[in-house]
Design a protein around this motif. Structure first.
Motif, PDB file in Angstrom:
ATOM      1  N   LEU A 303       0.837  -1.204   0.000  1.00  0.00           N
ATOM      2  CA  LEU A 303       0.000   0.000   0.000  1.00  0.00           C
ATOM      3  C   LEU A 303       0.871   1.252   0.000  1.00  0.00           C
ATOM      4  CD1 LEU A 303      -2.921  -0.937   2.409  1.00  0.00           C
ATOM      5  CD2 LEU A 303      -3.041  -0.477  -0.039  1.00  0.00           C
ATOM      6  N   TYR A 388      -5.503  -6.426  -2.713  1.00  0.00           N
ATOM      7  CA  TYR A 388      -6.120  -5.124  -2.442  1.00  0.00           C
ATOM      8  C   TYR A 388      -5.231  -3.965  -2.897  1.00  0.00           C
ATOM      9  CZ  TYR A 388      -7.897  -1.144   0.181  1.00  0.00           C
ATOM     10  OH  TYR A 388      -8.331   0.098   0.529  1.00  0.00           O
ATOM     11  N   ARG A 392      -6.041  -1.284  -5.897  1.00  0.00           N
ATOM     12  CA  ARG A 392      -6.005   0.151  -5.657  1.00  0.00           C
ATOM     13  C   ARG A 392      -5.181   0.857  -6.714  1.00  0.00           C
ATOM     14  NH1 ARG A 392      -6.258   2.503   0.261  1.00  0.00           N
ATOM     15  NH2 ARG A 392      -4.396   3.715  -0.155  1.00  0.00           N
TER      16      ARG A 392
END
Ligand SMILES: Nc1ncnc2c1ncn2[C@@H]1O[C@H](COP(=O)(O)OP(=O)(O)OP(=O)(O)O)[C@@H](O)[C@H]1O
Ligand SMILES: [Mg+2]
Lengths: 405, 226
Positions: A303, A388, A392
């Motif tokens: 992330l 995830y 994104r």
């Protein structure tokens, strides 16, 4: 994007931040290596427990006097009661077809002396079938014969530990005389070293004829246990039932008031296995938790990386990268990370289990299925925790991404 | 050829809706060098995003080389960008830790051109963008602003686009370096017949083009040759 380009991009991206990549996969390395090490230790100890139970004798059933639980609910100490006789053993041998061999025994501890050397050890009075039933071999001399049994001969076969204790290392005891509880016995044999088993150490025993033990030591006609070998692994349970029925009818009892109890080796192995299995599962679960934590670390790093590379993502999209290609790139990055962690972890886990084995703590056994599983799991962690962040990245609007400072 | 017909773009934000482009129409032929001028906030970048297939108009049609781009999906827009458009951004947008060659070959990677051919094509476009050969294998963060912008131009050229879009390409450069970059665009337009759309709010930059479209408050105010 072609696979080779994808891999090259991934390699460049990961190697441009080596320290962070390395620290992040540490969680996976620790998780995978502990799974491998724990499972190998667990399986190793399970195998060694099984082997030591098997070494007592294969397909073995042991009948002992005394019920496990009397009808009044008071447990009688197993083996302390006197209810089994050599005739019971003979009846089992004669009447039950699935009983391959039967060895009754009377055992008790006595003082043994040889010219000033003393030791206290288990004296087992038994018959010739003991060698077969309990898997005992003689390295020197002979085991007790039926003839010696019927003539109540004062002969003894020594276990290797006893022999060393009494005569010293490497000295042949055969032909020597020993005193057991004051009576003179001639040593006629020496058994092979079996190694210590936690259940009964047959190396530290002296075998004498059953009749001799009854006459000179116990002074009655009872035996302390009857070992019976089934014809095969499949007939063990049948043997147990038949022995129960036979002894109940011989003793004129019903099932509720049985004055003997039966230990089935298969059950013992099953119990021991289930204990070690639970233990292994528990250890693996703890290691598994560290894998999940490692996975969260990967997700965190991915992330961060996606945010840091917002502009790069915008640029890639502007020059024509599709959603899928961006998603693939980040997913491959996280899978590469976890796979690298997995491979290092597998190597480390194998190393740990090797060291544990070499140090003699537990002889570990690495199952290749657990290595394969660890490999698969680390890839799966990469996909699960990389999905995830990759989504994104893929979902970024190129205009917003290009403007990002 | 670019055909923009009655293109509007409305941004809907929390504070309400805002018309960034209002019924804009124009045509740009192959080989033209057009500057789009206008004050800050007039809608230049919004227009460029639509021309560059980074975004679609709210209303109206945009036809690029006979293909209507205004109704395409995200991935179809990506195809258009990859095959037809080269971007030069104000803030360069090179991959910082990658070599010049890798930066320029990146669009070809997404075009699935084999590795052996990529370097040859990239070298050719770096030469047309006027970068000295000695810098080809430098890391892009070891270059000067002018050199970086030449690399960015080379990257925009490398997929043989029918349209090169440059949004304030000289905005971050000093006037001398900016001049060199603008001359590079002029040369590409004259010698290689590339269609170039240059967005700027400086008139001396716009004067390097052959035609200036001036927009104000999202509408075309004037459209005339230099
Ligand atoms: N994503 C958006 N959401 C809402 N409003 C926007 C968005 N993008 C642009 N705008 C608005 O649209 C108008 C035009 O913006 P645009 O970026 O096209 O201006 P510009 O002519 O490029 O200005 P500059 O010369 O400062 O770059 C501005 O008023 C801006 O606030
Ligand atoms: Mg702008």
């Amino acid at each position: 994007m072609i696979i080779s380009d994808l891999l090259e991009e991934t390699f460049l991206a990961l190697s441009s931040n080596k320290v962070r990549s390395g620290l992040t996969i540490l969680g996976i390395i620790i998780g995978i290596s502990s799974v491998i090490a724990m499972v190998s230790i667990g399986q190793g100890s399970q195998a060694s427990i099984q082997a030591s139970i098997q070494s007592i004798g294969a397909n073995l059933i042991q009948v002992q006097p005394g019920s496990q639980r009397s009808f009044a609910g008071v447990a009688t100490q197993r083996g302390s009661a006197k209810s089994l006789t050599a005739e019971d053993a003979q009846a089992i041998a004669d009447e039950i077809s699935v009983a391959q061999a039967v060895a009754p025994e009377v055992s008790s501890r006595y003082q043994v002396a040889v010219k000033g050397t003393n030791t206290n050890t288990s004296i087992v009075g038994t018959t010739s079938s003991y060698t077969q039933v309990r898997n005992v071999q003689v390295i020197e001399g002979n085991f007790i014969t039926d003839q010696q049994n019927s003539s109540v001969a004062k002969v003894a076969v020594l276990g290797p530990t006893v022999s060393t204790d009494l005569f010293g290392e490497g000295v042949s005891p055969v032909g020597q005389t020993i005193r057991i509880n004051g009576s003179q016995f001639t040593v006629i044999g020496l058994t092979v070293i079996k190694g210590g088993s936690s259940f009964s150490n047959q190396d530290d025993m002296i075998f004498i004829p059953l009749s001799t033990a009854q006459r000179y030591f116990s002074g009655d006609e009872y035996v302390t246990s009857i070992s019976v070998q089934a014809t095969s692994e499949k007939t063990v349970d049948e043997l147990e039932t038949e022995i129960t029925n036979l002894l109940l009818s011989r003793h004129h009892l019903d099932a509720a008031s049985a004055d003997f109890s039966i230990l089935n080796q298969t059950d013992i192995i099953a119990t021991a296995s289930s204990v070690t299995e639970t233990f292994t599962t528990l250890l693996a679960a703890v290691a598994g938790i560290s894998l999940v934590v490692g996975g969260i670390g990967i997700m965190n790093m991915m992330l961060t990386s996606v945010t840091e590379r917002t502009k790069e993502i915008g640029l890639r999209k502007a020059i024509g990268a599709k959603r899928k290609e961006i998603e693939q790139q980040f997913l491959v990055e996280s899978v590469m990370l976890t796979l690298a962690g997995g491979i290092i972890g597998i190597a480390l886990g194998l190393g740990i289990s090797y060291v544990v084995s070499v140090l003699g703590i537990v002889s570990t056994s690495v199952s290749w299925s657990s290595v394969l599983l660890a490999f698969g799991v680390s890839a799966a962690i990469g996909i699960v925790f990389g999905y995830y962040p990759a989504r994104r990245a893929a979902g970024m609007n190129p205009i917003v991404a290009l403007r990002y400072e | 050829m670019i055909e923009v017909k009655n293109v509007s773009k409305t941004y809907v934000t929390g504070a309400g809706s805002f018309d960034a482009l209002k019924e804009v129409s124009f045509t740009i032929h192959d080989g033209e060098f057009v500057a789009i001028m206008g004050p800050s906030g007039s809608g230049k970048s919004t227009l460029m995003h639509i021309l560059g297939a980074l975004d679609v108009p709210t209303n109206g049609t945009y036809v690029l080389d006979g293909k209507d781009v205004s109704t395409l999906s995200e991935d179809e827009l990506a195809d258009i960008r990859r095959e037809h458009i080269g971007f030069v951004f104000q803030s360069f947008n090179l991959l910082p830790r990658a070599s010049v060659i890798r930066n320029v070959t990146l669009p070809l990677v997404y075009k699935q051109i084999p590795k052996e051919q990529r370097e040859k094509i990239a070298t050719a476009s770096l030469k047309s963008a006027g970068l000295d050969e000695q810098y080809f294998y430098h890391l892009s963060n070891q270059l000067s602003g002018g050199q970086i912008q030449r690399v960015a131009i080379a990257r925009a050229l490398v997929n043989q686009p029918s349209l090169i879009l440059a949004d304030e390409p000289t905005g971050n450069l000093d006037s001398h370096t900016g001049q060199i970059v603008l001359e590079t665009f002029q040369k590409l337009n004259r010698e290689e017949k590339r269609t170039i759309i240059l967005i700027t709010h400086e008139s001396d930059v716009a004067e390097h083009a052959d035609r200036i479209i001036f927009i104000r408050d999202g509408a075309i105010e004037s459209d005339k040759p230099v």
